[in-house]
Each structure stands twice: as C-alpha cells, then as structure tokens.
Scaffold this active site. Structure first.
Site, PDB file in Angstrom:
ATOM      1  N   THR A  30       0.880  -1.182   0.000  1.00 25.60           N
ATOM      2  CA  THR A  30       0.000   0.000   0.000  1.00 25.60           C
ATOM      3  C   THR A  30       0.913   1.227   0.000  1.00 25.60           C
ATOM      4  O   THR A  30       1.168   1.808   1.060  1.00 25.60           O
ATOM      5  CB  THR A  30      -0.915   0.045   1.242  1.00 25.60           C
ATOM      6  OG1 THR A  30      -0.200  -0.475   2.369  1.00 25.60           O
ATOM      7  CG2 THR A  30      -2.175  -0.723   1.051  1.00 25.60           C
ATOM      8  N   LYS A  50      -2.469  -0.125  13.711  1.00 26.04           N
ATOM      9  CA  LYS A  50      -1.207  -0.317  12.974  1.00 26.04           C
ATOM     10  C   LYS A  50      -0.605   1.041  12.576  1.00 26.04           C
ATOM     11  O   LYS A  50       0.589   1.284  12.726  1.00 26.04           O
ATOM     12  CB  LYS A  50      -1.461  -1.193  11.751  1.00 26.04           C
ATOM     13  CG  LYS A  50      -0.317  -1.292  10.776  1.00 26.04           C
ATOM     14  CD  LYS A  50       0.906  -1.945  11.420  1.00 26.04           C
ATOM     15  CE  LYS A  50       2.160  -1.656  10.638  1.00 26.04           C
ATOM     16  NZ  LYS A  50       2.710  -2.774   9.952  1.00 26.04           N
ATOM     17  N   HIS A  59      16.635   9.298  33.255  1.00 26.53           N
ATOM     18  CA  HIS A  59      15.386   9.563  33.978  1.00 26.53           C
ATOM     19  C   HIS A  59      14.464   8.346  33.805  1.00 26.53           C
ATOM     20  O   HIS A  59      14.334   7.829  32.699  1.00 26.53           O
ATOM     21  CB  HIS A  59      14.723  10.828  33.399  1.00 26.53           C
ATOM     22  CG  HIS A  59      13.529  11.275  34.177  1.00 26.53           C
ATOM     23  ND1 HIS A  59      12.333  10.599  34.149  1.00 26.53           N
ATOM     24  CD2 HIS A  59      13.347  12.323  35.022  1.00 26.53           C
ATOM     25  CE1 HIS A  59      11.465  11.211  34.925  1.00 26.53           C
ATOM     26  NE2 HIS A  59      12.064  12.262  35.479  1.00 26.53           N
ATOM     27  N   ARG A 118      11.388   7.918  33.537  1.00 25.70           N
ATOM     28  CA  ARG A 118      10.212   7.987  32.658  1.00 25.70           C
ATOM     29  C   ARG A 118      10.511   8.673  31.321  1.00 25.70           C
ATOM     30  O   ARG A 118       9.619   9.167  30.658  1.00 25.70           O
ATOM     31  CB  ARG A 118       9.056   8.701  33.387  1.00 25.70           C
ATOM     32  CG  ARG A 118       8.393   7.820  34.435  1.00 25.70           C
ATOM     33  CD  ARG A 118       7.378   8.556  35.274  1.00 25.70           C
ATOM     34  NE  ARG A 118       7.971   9.612  36.099  1.00 25.70           N
ATOM     35  CZ  ARG A 118       8.689   9.381  37.209  1.00 25.70           C
ATOM     36  NH1 ARG A 118       8.872   8.156  37.641  1.00 25.70           N
ATOM     37  NH2 ARG A 118       9.200  10.382  37.884  1.00 25.70           N
ATOM     38  N   GLY A 175      13.688   6.022   6.967  1.00 29.30           N
ATOM     39  CA  GLY A 175      13.476   5.334   5.689  1.00 29.30           C
ATOM     40  C   GLY A 175      12.652   4.078   5.834  1.00 29.30           C
ATOM     41  O   GLY A 175      12.016   3.847   6.857  1.00 29.30           O
ATOM     42  N   CYS A 182       7.636   1.583   5.666  1.00 24.03           N
ATOM     43  CA  CYS A 182       6.554   1.560   6.668  1.00 24.03           C
ATOM     44  C   CYS A 182       6.467   2.886   7.423  1.00 24.03           C
ATOM     45  O   CYS A 182       5.492   3.619   7.296  1.00 24.03           O
ATOM     46  CB  CYS A 182       6.794   0.435   7.668  1.00 24.03           C
ATOM     47  SG  CYS A 182       7.119  -1.133   6.883  1.00 24.03           S
TER      48      CYS A 182
HETATM   49  N1  SAJ Z   1      15.298   4.986  13.072  1.00 28.70           N
HETATM   50  C1  SAJ Z   1      15.944   6.100  13.616  1.00 28.70           C
HETATM   51  N2  SAJ Z   1      16.108   6.175  14.972  1.00 28.70           N
HETATM   52  C2  SAJ Z   1      15.671   5.180  15.815  1.00 28.70           C
HETATM   53  C3  SAJ Z   1      14.997   4.057  15.246  1.00 28.70           C
HETATM   54  C4  SAJ Z   1      14.827   3.986  13.872  1.00 28.70           C
HETATM   55  O1  SAJ Z   1      16.359   7.029  12.904  1.00 28.70           O
HETATM   56  O2  SAJ Z   1      15.870   5.316  17.013  1.00 28.70           O
HETATM   57  C5  SAJ Z   1      15.093   4.910  11.604  1.00 28.70           C
HETATM   58  C6  SAJ Z   1      15.779   3.698  10.948  1.00 28.70           C
HETATM   59  O3  SAJ Z   1      17.130   3.956  10.695  1.00 28.70           O
HETATM   60  C7  SAJ Z   1      14.952   3.554   9.693  1.00 28.70           C
HETATM   61  C8  SAJ Z   1      13.544   3.951  10.138  1.00 28.70           C
HETATM   62  O4  SAJ Z   1      13.727   4.685  11.343  1.00 28.70           O
HETATM   63  O5  SAJ Z   1      15.383   4.434   8.685  1.00 28.70           O
HETATM   64  C9  SAJ Z   1      12.581   2.795  10.382  1.00 28.70           C
HETATM   65  O6  SAJ Z   1      13.242   1.729  11.039  1.00 28.70           O
HETATM   66  P1  SAJ Z   1      12.565   0.887  12.232  1.00 28.70           P
HETATM   67  O7  SAJ Z   1      13.549  -0.121  12.686  1.00 28.70           O
HETATM   68  O8  SAJ Z   1      12.052   1.818  13.266  1.00 28.70           O
HETATM   69  O9  SAJ Z   1      11.278   0.223  11.587  1.00 28.70           O
HETATM   70  P2  SAJ Z   1      10.926  -0.663  10.258  1.00 28.70           P
HETATM   71  O10 SAJ Z   1      10.440   0.271   9.207  1.00 28.70           O
HETATM   72  O11 SAJ Z   1      12.002  -1.607   9.895  1.00 28.70           O
HETATM   73  O12 SAJ Z   1       9.696  -1.567  10.836  1.00 28.70           O
HETATM   74  C10 SAJ Z   1       8.587  -0.900  11.417  1.00 28.70           C
HETATM   75  C11 SAJ Z   1       8.262  -1.578  12.786  1.00 28.70           C
HETATM   76  N3  SAJ Z   1       7.303  -0.756  13.506  1.00 28.70           N
HETATM   77  C12 SAJ Z   1       7.521  -0.363  14.804  1.00 28.70           C
HETATM   78  O13 SAJ Z   1       8.542  -0.632  15.411  1.00 28.70           O
HETATM   79  C13 SAJ Z   1       6.443   0.439  15.451  1.00 28.70           C
HETATM   80  C14 SAJ Z   1       7.720  -2.993  12.541  1.00 28.70           C
HETATM   81  O14 SAJ Z   1       7.313  -3.587  13.767  1.00 28.70           O
HETATM   82  C15 SAJ Z   1       6.538  -2.948  11.564  1.00 28.70           C
HETATM   83  O15 SAJ Z   1       6.004  -4.255  11.310  1.00 28.70           O
HETATM   84  C16 SAJ Z   1       7.046  -2.358  10.258  1.00 28.70           C
HETATM   85  O16 SAJ Z   1       7.474  -1.014  10.518  1.00 28.70           O
HETATM   86  C17 SAJ Z   1       5.903  -2.383   9.241  1.00 28.70           C
HETATM   87  O17 SAJ Z   1       5.881  -3.296   8.395  1.00 28.70           O
HETATM   88  O18 SAJ Z   1       4.985  -1.554   9.337  1.00 28.70           O
END
Ligand code: SAJ
Length: 427
Positions: A85, A218, A256, A258, A269, A272
């Site tokens: 999607t 989601k 901290h 909390r 990137g 998702c």
């Molecule tokens: N990122 C940061 N800082 C952080 C964590 C991540 O800059 O502290 C960046 C990563 O480098 C990356 C992006 O965020 O570019 C996304 O990475 P991610 O590891 O947070 O997530 P995805 O896209 O691999 O997977 C997410 C997950 N969702 C959540 O953790 C809420 C996964 O559980 C979902 O199933 C997936 O999206 C999906 O298919 O929707």
C-alpha cells in the site's frame, strides 16, 4: 471452521514468510503473486528476498509439497492479502501524499472469482481506516451471488477481517510466531474465524477489536515511532547549533526513569514508518498537526545532513589550498535504510549519496558491506569500495548507517580524516 487450504496473495517481505509459516504447520498453501520471477523462484524452492531463516523454510515447504506459487488465484478456505500500500506523491512539495489502494483493489477483484460460501478473507496490508470495508465492498460488487458482513453481519457467506502485520524486517520468522496479533473482524464471527486461522502458528495473544480500530492501531504504532524519531532528529539539529553532543545528551536524559528518547539519524526510511503516518494525515489533515510536523522534520533531515557536508567541504577546502572540489574524495558509509540489512527502499542514506553526486566532487565513494554492486541510480556517479579502501582514499568520510562493520573500525583509523557522523558511532 477448518482451514485446510490457505491462499496468500502477495509474496513479498510479509506474504512469503506467512505462507511458509502456514506450510510449516502442514497446511496446503497457495501463494499468489503477479511477479512471474517470484513465482518461479519460490516453486524452485528458493526465495527472491533477503530474510534470515526464510530460505530453509521455503525450501522445506516446497519440497514437502505444502507450498506452491501461482500467478492466478485458486480456490481456498482462507485468503490473506499482503500486497503493498504505497502512497502517491502530490503535485507540489506541500501537498499531502494520498494512499494508493490499487494493489488491494486488484487483489480483491482477482480472488473474488474463486470465492465460495464459508471463506475467510483477511487484509494484512497496512491500510488507511475504512480500507477493509472498501475491500469487502469490492468483493460484494464482484460476487452478487454471495453475501458479505456489511449487509448480512454474522450471517454473511464470506467473513472479512483486518489483521495487520507488525513484524520487524530481519526478525520476521521469530516475530510472526511470538508477536501479539490484532484481530479486527468486521463481525464477531469474522474475528473468531481469524483467531482460529492464526492459532495455526501464532503463540502471542490474539486481541480482538473491529476492523477500523485494527487499521488505526497499525498506523498509530508506526506514527508513534515516527514522532519519537522526529523528536530525536530535532534535538540533533538544536544540539548541533548549540555545540552539544546529542548522543551524550540523550543518554543523560534517558537516565530519567520515565524518559526514553530514540536515536537521531540521517532521516527515516523504509516502506513503513516513512509512509504509514501519511495514511492518518490524508484522512484527518486538520487534526494531525503533530504527526504531520514529525513527518516534515524527518523528511527534512537528509537535506540538513547534505548542508552539513557542504559546510565541512567548504571548511576543508579553505584549510587546504592545494585541494579543489574536483580533486576532493568523499566517502559515504552505508546505503541501506537501517543497520545490518541490504534493503535500500526509501533509504535516506541512498538519497543523500544521490544528492551528493550532483555536487561533482572529484570522487564519490560508497561503502555498503551488505550489497555486491551499487544500485543503478549510483552506478555512473559513485564507486563501491571496501571500508579499508575508503578510509585510505577519502578526504571526508560521511557515516550514514550504523552497520556493525562500521562500529568496529578502530578510532586511530579515523584520525586525520574529516568526519560527518549522522549516527554518533565514531565520536
Ligand atoms: N530509526 C531512527 N532512529 C531510531 C529508530 C529507527 O532514525 O531510534 C530509523 C531507521 O534507521 C529507519 C527507520 O527509522 O530508517 C525505520 O526503522 P525501524 O527499525 O524503526 O522500523 P521498520 O520500518 O524496519 O519496521 C517498522 C516496525 N514498527 C515499529 O517498530 C512500530 C515494525 O514492527 C513494523 O512491522 C514495520 O514497521 C511495518 O511493516 O509496518
């Protein structure tokens, strides 16, 4: 209810592991995909995507006769739709991207032909609120001889539910089994049927809600992460201006009990977290101010990194009169969208390197231990190098992804090189 034959439509990062998981429990599984290459690869017992443990699962399933792939749907007792999607970008930079439901529409229309009374259809694709009802309407339009939950409730011939996938790429096989599952049936009977199906392999809780709440849950999970990362990215830009080490700051604040701030980086990137918040924003633009701002902060971060690199280049050239932009070597470490994977989709690191190519440095080097060749968009403007080659050839090193290989580079190797570190691992 018994689901002996299960069809999974869309054999990508979610659909294929899910299909293999049902097959591992000795269910007869028919995987459907429009991509002939994917279908042929799977039928040969191989996989067309990278995901740990999946290769063995698929080979065992195909060799055992439990999984086969096809380009056209066949009758089954349960259908799971796991197609992309994406969003459609607006005409101007300020317009809000709109969800593209065309893959769900064509998947629904293709399975409609083989649906029969008693079947269960589950939408797993991450979807804007209302999509499950829309999918059910498409099915009803195509099959006027069958009844659906929107008109016949628990008495419908076909049951429909939304059960969003929530697994983390790289850990899909384990998380499919262990994660709790949200079960959003269009009716109570639909939810119970979906629970029975997932119980085939899910060991986590199956928590029942309605389809609209499941869709929003989601989107909320990924938007929550996007907003949290935006906070970290905003802090990184503030700290840079104030000459404060943002990583030290976050470690201190997280002491901290909390507070739990995430990590800044070159941007957000993947397919998702950088996409799903738009599905909330496009439906409720006036009410989604915070989510929208977070998206803008995260989308702006790659440009901020590029500006930072340009500043470092200007400083370097002013201190080295013998150097010019045309004999300068810049090395970028990491192209993937996050650490320790080969996935370059919607990768801020890749986009930054593409933008840097426009600046016409003498040489632009890219180090990405998880790929064997550069993507076509970089082939004519960058050179793929090993870590050692890049460190000895570059005047300026830009760290874009915190791959394990980059974390273990000895500090002495980084002395006397100008560094732009977007992940704080080379301090
Ligand atoms: N990122 C940061 N800082 C952080 C964590 C991540 O800059 O502290 C960046 C990563 O480098 C990356 C992006 O965020 O570019 C996304 O990475 P991610 O590891 O947070 O997530 P995805 O896209 O691999 O997977 C997410 C997950 N969702 C959540 O953790 C809420 C996964 O559980 C979902 O199933 C997936 O999206 C999906 O298919 O929707």
């Amino acid at each position: 209810m018994s689901f002996n034959v299960i069809s999974v439509v869309g054999l990508g990062y979610i659909g294929l592991p899910t299909a293999a998981m049902f097959a591992s429990k000795k269910k007869e599984v028919i995987g459907v995909d429009v991509n002939q290459h994917a279908v042929d690869t799977i039928n040969a017992g191989k996989i067309h995507i990278v995901e740990p443990e999946l290769d063995v699962m698929v080979k065992t399933a195909v060799d055992g006769g439990f999984l086969k792939a096809s380009t056209s749907p066949e009758p089954a007792d349960a259908f799971l739709i796991a197609v992309p999607t994406p969003f459609l970008r607006g005409k101007s930079d300020n317009s809000i991207p709109e969800p593209d439901l065309s893959y769900i529409e064509s998947a629904a229309k293709s399975i409609a032909k083989v649906l029969k009374k008693g079947d269960l259809v589950i939408l797993e694709s991450t979807s804007p609120v209302g999509t499950t009802e829309q999918m059910s309407a498409w099915l009803a339009e195509a099959r006027t001889d069958l009844t659906f939950p929107q008109t016949h409730g628990d008495n419908s011939d076909v049951m429909i539910a939304h059960c969003p996938e929530r697994v983390l790429p790289g850990h899909v096989v384990r998380e499919l089994v262990e994660n709790d599952r949200i079960i959003g049936g269009m009716t109570e009977k639909c939810s119970q049927a979906a629970i029975e199906l997932y119980r085939t392999f899910v060991e986590g809780k199956c928590v029942v809600t309605n389809a609209r709440t499941a869709e929003m849950a989601k989107l909320t999970e990924n938007s929550s992460r996007d907003v949290s990362i935006a906070f970290a990215n905003e802090l990184s830009m503030i700290c840079d201006k104030l000459s404060i080490d943002v990583w030290e700051l976050i470690n201190l604040a997280n002491l901290h009990p909390r507070v739990n701030i995430l990590q800044p980086g070159p941007g957000v990137g993947g397919h998702c977290i950088a996409v799903d918040p738009w599905f909330i924003i496009s439906k409720s633009p006036s009410e989604s101010k915070l989510i929208h701002t977070a998206r803008k902060v995260n989308d702006f971060k790659p440009q901020w990194v590029i500006d930072k690199i340009e500043n470092e280049v200007a400083n370097f050239l002013s201190l080295h009169p013998a150097k010019t932009i045309t004999n300068l070597t810049v090395a970028c470490f990491g192209l993937a969208f996050k650490p320790n994977i080969d996935d370059l989709r919607e990768s801020p690191a890749l986009n930054i390197v593409k933008e840097l190519a426009e600046l016409n440095f003498g040489r632009l080097l890219a180090v990405e231990p998880n790929v064997e060749e550069l993507p076509s968009s970089l082939k004519n403007c960058a050179e793929l190098r090993s870590i050692n080659e890049a460190l000895s050839e570059a005047d300026i090193c830009v760290l874009l992804v915190d791959h394990d290989e980059f974390k273990s580079i000895e500090k002495e190797r980084l002395e006397n090189i100008i560094i732009v570190d977007t992940k704080g691992i080379w301090k």
